[in-house]
Design a protein around this motif. Structure first.
Motif, PDB file in Angstrom:
ATOM      1  N   MET A   1      -6.096   9.567  -8.939  1.00 49.14           N
ATOM      2  CA  MET A   1      -5.352  10.586  -9.675  1.00 49.14           C
ATOM      3  C   MET A   1      -5.590  10.397 -11.164  1.00 49.14           C
ATOM      4  SD  MET A   1      -1.246  11.436  -9.888  1.00 49.14           S
ATOM      5  CE  MET A   1      -1.086  11.939  -8.170  1.00 49.14           C
ATOM      6  N   ASP A   2      -5.956  11.485 -11.864  1.00 52.27           N
ATOM      7  CA  ASP A   2      -6.243  11.346 -13.290  1.00 52.27           C
ATOM      8  C   ASP A   2      -4.958  11.311 -14.123  1.00 52.27           C
ATOM      9  OD1 ASP A   2      -5.360  14.008 -13.917  1.00 52.27           O
ATOM     10  OD2 ASP A   2      -7.301  14.797 -13.291  1.00 52.27           O
TER      11      ASP A   2
ATOM     12  N   LYS B   1       1.947  14.980 -15.775  1.00 50.34           N
ATOM     13  CA  LYS B   1       2.765  16.119 -15.338  1.00 50.34           C
ATOM     14  C   LYS B   1       3.868  15.655 -14.390  1.00 50.34           C
ATOM     15  CE  LYS B   1      -0.559  19.945 -15.617  1.00 50.34           C
ATOM     16  NZ  LYS B   1      -1.380  20.899 -14.829  1.00 50.34           N
ATOM     17  N   HIS B   2       3.475  14.834 -13.437  1.00 51.37           N
ATOM     18  CA  HIS B   2       4.420  14.354 -12.426  1.00 51.37           C
ATOM     19  C   HIS B   2       5.518  13.515 -13.071  1.00 51.37           C
ATOM     20  CE1 HIS B   2       5.400  13.190  -8.196  1.00 51.37           C
ATOM     21  NE2 HIS B   2       5.941  12.161  -8.826  1.00 51.37           N
TER      22      HIS B   2
ATOM     23  N   ALA C   1       0.516  19.000 -20.491  1.00 54.07           N
ATOM     24  CA  ALA C   1       1.142  18.208 -19.423  1.00 54.07           C
ATOM     25  C   ALA C   1       2.378  17.462 -19.926  1.00 54.07           C
ATOM     26  CB  ALA C   1       0.138  17.218 -18.839  1.00 54.07           C
TER      27      ALA C   1
ATOM     28  N   LYS D   1      -2.666  14.723 -14.296  1.00 56.73           N
ATOM     29  CA  LYS D   1      -1.804  14.964 -13.132  1.00 56.73           C
ATOM     30  C   LYS D   1      -0.646  13.974 -13.109  1.00 56.73           C
ATOM     31  CE  LYS D   1      -5.338  16.971 -10.109  1.00 56.73           C
ATOM     32  NZ  LYS D   1      -6.168  16.767  -8.890  1.00 56.73           N
TER      33      LYS D   1
ATOM     34  N   GLY E   1      -3.588   6.982 -11.591  1.00 53.03           N
ATOM     35  CA  GLY E   1      -2.398   7.802 -11.735  1.00 53.03           C
ATOM     36  C   GLY E   1      -1.344   7.568 -10.675  1.00 53.03           C
ATOM     37  N   LYS E   2      -1.778   7.344  -9.438  1.00 49.99           N
ATOM     38  CA  LYS E   2      -0.808   7.131  -8.354  1.00 49.99           C
ATOM     39  C   LYS E   2      -0.008   5.858  -8.584  1.00 49.99           C
ATOM     40  CE  LYS E   2      -2.964   9.693  -4.551  1.00 49.99           C
ATOM     41  NZ  LYS E   2      -3.561   9.607  -3.199  1.00 49.99           N
TER      42      LYS E   2
END
Length: 213
Positions: A60-61, A67-68, A96, A64, A36-37
């Motif tokens: 990071m899944d 959402k970001h 999300a 998350k 995710g990052k």
């Protein structure tokens, strides 16, 4: 051209997707991320149109990351591509901001079709996912606060209660008497079907009934 970013922690999955999508004349794979990052960083620099997002990844899944990304780039569409079709994964993913949710056993041609349809503004869900969402909606509509909505004043009291305030402090904050606060709290307990202040606060936080800021 539809610019696609592939996000998956399995190298073989990413290679397979890349190999197939390269055969499509209207799709360009602009990058790959393994968590995710990385997805967030590459989204900022590559500005893809569509992100194929895995759910369970290290660091990071996918939820998350979704959402970001949706908060910062609302026009970028995200399709979840995962092995999970259970409610605990499906509902958070859709909440999300995912525009699509497909399982990894999807036929390649169907995946391409889903990408194109999401680009056209549709929300494309796997049949199993649609079933989960319908069941979740039915369950949500039967929750105590949906059957017995709180009044605005009761929501105010509940908001103060979640901050750990006493009846006296709540009364002072809302400019009412302690007796009025007690009445509101009694009504809140009855409507939410809880026994005490702690249960009421946990229920409020779990179902987003109030802000604890």
């Amino acid at each position: 051209m539809i610019k696609v970013l592939i996000v998956d922690d399995h190298h073989v999955v990413r290679r397979g997707l890349l190999f197939f999508l390269k055969t499509q004349k209207d799709i360009e794979v602009v990058g790959e991320a393994s968590n995710g990052k990385e997805a967030i960083e590459l989204t900022a620099s590559l500005q893809p149109d569509i992100i194929l997002m895995d759910l369970v990844m290290p660091e990071m899944d996918g939820i998350k990351a979704t959402k970001h990304i949706k908060a910062k780039y609302p026009n970028i569409q995200i399709i979840m591509l995962t092995s999970f079709s259970d409610r605990d994964h499906v509902v958070p993913a859709i909440e999300a901001g995912a525009a699509g949710y497909q399982l990894k056993d999807i036929e390649p041609d169907e995946l391409v079709l889903a990408i194109r349809r999401v680009m056209d503004g549709e929300n494309i869900m796997h049949p199993q996912v649609t079933t989960q969402l319908i069941q979740n909606q039915e369950m949500t509509s039967e929750l105590p606060h949906m059957l017995h909505p709180l009044t605005n004043r009761e929501q105010d009291v509940l908001g103060e209660l979640t901050k750990g305030k006493s009846n006296k402090e709540i009364a002072s904050s809302l400019f009412v008497t302690e007796k009025t606060v007690k009445t509101h709290i009694s009504n809140i307990f009855a409507k939410l079907e809880v026994q005490d202040r702690t249960q009421a606060a946990l229920y409020a936080v779990k179902h987003g009934l109030t802000s604890t800021e």
